[in-house]
Design an enzyme around this catalytic site. Sequence first.
Site: not given
Ligand code: 13P
Length: 270
Positions: A193, A115, A25, A187, A117, A27, A233
């Site tokens: 992150g 997601h 992903n 997640e 976010e 983003k 992460s």
């Molecule tokens: P990270 O791997 O940067 O923690 O992000 C995970 C994520 O949100 C994947 O969709």
Amino acid sequence: MNWRSDALLPVPSSATGRTRLLSANWKMNHNHLEAIATVERLYRVLRPEQFRYAELSIHPPFVDLRSLQLLFESDRMPFVLGAQNCHQEEGGAFTGEVSAPMLAKLGVGYVIVGHSERRRLYGESVELVAAKAAAVVRSGMTPIVCVGETLQERESDATAAVIVAQLEAVVASIPADSLSKLVVAYEPVWAIGSGQPASPEDAAKAASIIRETVVIRGGDRAANQVRVQYGGSVNAMNASAFMAAPGIDGLLVGTASLDPEGYAQLIKDA
Ligand code: 13P
């Protein structure tokens, strides 16, 4: 390499019968030129056994999709194209949105919905996420439904309740005979992150809650076939521990998927 040759088809896990799925992903990172360069470098360092180990889906920003579709086709790269979001309606006056049929037409196989976010920054409700998942299924693609608790919910012992509530709405919105195709990504919001992943035991526990939720509407067969990813992460050092966790079939990787050589290492180590 010929991407249609059986030599490059992912082989289901002999332990579970399910095909592993490693998803990148990106983003809001990599413009279309960077996307092409990143995938070319990734492809160069991967070996056929990595394509046999798992399906490898790449979820770039919308504006990169057409470039990557053409690259995968012209160079016969066996990656699967993925998207990060879609609108729940098939078309109409929705300025700035992209529909599921448009993604299907580009050869997209997997669409991330819900997601954290998007739930948090754009106010996507449980019902909206369920409608998006249903739209993805109607267009013949597979939704990767993200579920997971915030730190506050975890500290108040609400993890299971949050996962169930987020997933129940999705499960109810999809025809029962499509449930076995579903991918669910656990997640935890606090792990995304942050450099602080959940434990493989947390991931395994979430996987069993997810299957218990699917079994109610889909029965044993669907619950056994649903694939569960862990995300938050993930890096080259912890990928294999998550892949070895009971019930975990794949990874949803953010930051660590952006650098092609680093991501290739993560795939090899998984
Ligand atoms: P990270 O791997 O940067 O923690 O992000 C995970 C994520 O949100 C994947 O969709």
